[in-house]
Design an enzyme around this catalytic site. Structure first.
Site, short mmCIF file in Angstrom:
data_model
loop_
_atom_site.label_atom_id
_atom_site.label_comp_id
_atom_site.label_asym_id
_atom_site.label_seq_id
_atom_site.Cartn_x
_atom_site.Cartn_y
_atom_site.Cartn_z
N CYS A 51 27.06 53.20 89.80
CA CYS A 51 27.30 52.87 91.38
C CYS A 51 27.37 51.66 91.70
CB CYS A 51 26.22 53.74 92.14
SG CYS A 51 26.40 54.05 93.79
N HIS A 75 24.96 58.94 89.71
CA HIS A 75 23.52 58.63 89.40
C HIS A 75 22.89 59.15 88.50
CE1 HIS A 75 23.15 55.16 92.31
NE2 HIS A 75 23.78 55.99 93.29
N GLU A 85 20.58 58.97 86.54
CA GLU A 85 19.07 58.57 86.45
C GLU A 85 18.11 59.32 87.57
OE1 GLU A 85 21.37 56.62 88.13
OE2 GLU A 85 20.36 55.67 89.83
#
Lengths: 306, 206
Positions: free
Chosen positions: B80, B172, B174
């Site tokens: 990002c 994302h 994560e």
């Protein structure tokens, strides 16, 4: 009436996915500074200084405190002008319980709504049912029970209330310490205690269980209320706040640009005293601040919210 | 798997979630906030966050040049805002590291209310599988050069790309529980490490 408005807010996604998206944005703000701004010029100063988001409002808390009267949601025109100017997320405040103001802010596509005790509460019994919105909410809390009630209603971020507009960090420190102590105690407790803890905290059992098992809140926890210096930001970060809100502290000081940058650096390098010394040097005077012992109970904004 | 110490740039943003993923992958990691720590790392994750704020903090720490040099010789995974830093952006407020041959547009899908999650098909070499991709005020890759390999797309535009050792994505990984994107990057680094070692060994023999 409210069920009708709720139906209007039907989301395209299942509840868990929406919750993930809301907390996801809060995650991206970690380690950063969210600054109160009252016009486009201040928003630009904030962005240039490295703010991760701005809170668009007509009056900063210190002025609300002095001027009195009913404090409401800001003029959407002002918020829109700030949205059109900066590339970082724009937040805005609505009154506690005022779900119509929140609907307007969602229609305006603000990135985060702060259901805030800084404004005059619209409902003296209930907060907004925040899960029914697609835009994430942040709410203030003074202790673990209050934090878990707000999360139960759908808040995607918790911030300490501190004492807004005071320039005095003592209340924010108290709220952070209370939160930390309560979470540590719960994390070390036996499963048999959790239901009684939930009863005492007046908080949802499932959230009590989460904190007991994980040792932290299920959403990011930031600090607000009284931060005026780089050292204040470093203090609350070391006490566990994952990011900071600075309200009156920047634009009530004598050098907003330098102070804003210094607080941004101090928030990132909160555990590096050399860096903190470097950015603390040579700043013009901070906002004057209030001795909170002189405040009447009804002048304390942190006592708003239920 | 030998990958060395993985740094996670921790000036601002989603660094802790990346660190948690690295923990679960069983590799050693550290948070990077200055040039000394960066110099100890074998590879680096540039997390999401706000690219204007990260730019400002890199300038304040005089970390832009060390980071630029690092990207020329070490593997980077950029998510990002991290991808915006690695590529060329359409925004003068962001100082680019110019490490990926990409043009990206910031906040290309709109404000937070336009953030979304969807399944994307990722070709990670061994199998083609769906991955739960979370897009938060995400950028979009508008153009890319011939050295860039597209590993996944969404609605016709690339969302996961590789260039040399680097891996870049607009979503994302994560924020989901799925470790496959992180594992894929770590395996690439390990393979690279093995290749370097065997090259050195063959040089010693001759």
């Amino acid at each position: 009436m409210q069920s009708e408005s709720r139906n209007n807010q039907k989301s395209a996604y299942p509840a868990d996915t929406v919750r993930g998206l809301k907390i996801g944005l809060a995650e991206m703000l970690k380690g950063g500074v969210i600054m109160d701004v009252t016009n486009v010029e201040q928003a630009l100063i904030a962005e240039r200084a490295g703010a991760v988001a701005v809170m668009a409002l007509e009056r900063i808390p210190a002025d609300i405190r002095v001027e009195g009267g009913v404090a409401r949601m800001s003029d959407p025109e002002l918020i829109k002008a700030i949205q059109d100017t900066v590339s970082i997320p724009v937040m805005a405040k609505c009154r506690i319980g005022h779900f119509a103001e929140a609907q307007i802010l969602q229609a305006l596509e603000v990135d985060f709504i702060d259901e805030s005790e800084v404004l005059t509460p619209a409902d003296d019994a209930y907060h907004i049912a925040k899960s029914s919105f697609d835009v994430p909410f942040v709410c203030g809390a003074t202790n673990l029970g209050e934090a878990l009630r707000r999360i139960g209603e759908g808040a995607a971020m918790i911030r300490t209330k501190g004492e807004a507009g005071s320039g005095n960090i003592v209340e924010a420190v108290r709220h952070l310490r209370l939160l930390n102590q309560a979470m540590a105690r719960l994390h070390n407790s036996d499963a048999a205690e959790w239901m009684t803890v939930a009863k005492e905290l007046q908080a949802p059992y499932e959230l009590v269980r989460y904190v007991a098992e994980q040792g932290h809140l299920p959403v990011p926890c930031f600090c607000a209320g009284g931060i005026a210096t780089p050292a204040d930001a470093a203090l609350v970060r070391q006490l566990g706040a994952q990011a900071v809100f600075v309200g009156s502290g920047i634009f009530k000081s004598d050098d907003p640009e330098a102070r804003a940058e210094a607080i941004v650096v101090a928030t990132t390098h909160f555990d590096d005293p050399g860096q903190l010394l470097r950015v603390s040097r040579g700043l013009q005077p901070a906002m004057r601040g209030l001795d909170l012992q002189g405040l009447e109970p009804e002048q304390r904004l942190a006592s708003r919210g239920w | 798997m030998v990958v060395g110490l993985i740094g996670v740039l921790a000036l601002q943003g989603g660094y802790q979630r990346h660190a948690d993923h690295l923990d679960r992958c069983g590799v050693k990691w550290c948070l990077v906030r200055n040039a000394e720590t960066l110099a100890r790392c074998a590879a680096l994750i540039l997390p999401g966050g706000e690219s204007t704020a990260i730019t400002r903090l890199l300038q304040a720490e005089k970390l832009l040049e060390p980071l630029r040099r690092f990207t020329q010789s070490h593997p980077v995974m950029a998510t990002c805002a991290g991808l915006i830093m690695m590529a060329r952006s359409n925004d003068a407020r962001v100082e680019s590291l110019n490490a990926l041959d990409l043009d990206v547009a910031r906040n290309a899908y709109g404000r937070q209310i336009k953030s979304f999650q969807c399944s994307i098909q990722i070709d990670l070499g061994t199998d083609s599988d769906s991955f739960p991709a979370v897009f938060i005020r995400a950028p979009q890759i508008m153009q890319y050069g011939p050295s860039v390999t597209v590993l996944a797309q969404h609605q016709g535009s690339p969302v996961l790309v590789a260039q040399g050792w680097h891996l870049g994505m607009t979503f994302h990984p994560e924020l989901s529980d799925d470790l496959r994107v992180h594992r894929y990057w770590l395996e690439r680094i390990a393979a690279l490490h093995d290749a370097v070692v065997s090259q050195k060994e063959s040089l010693c023999k001759t």
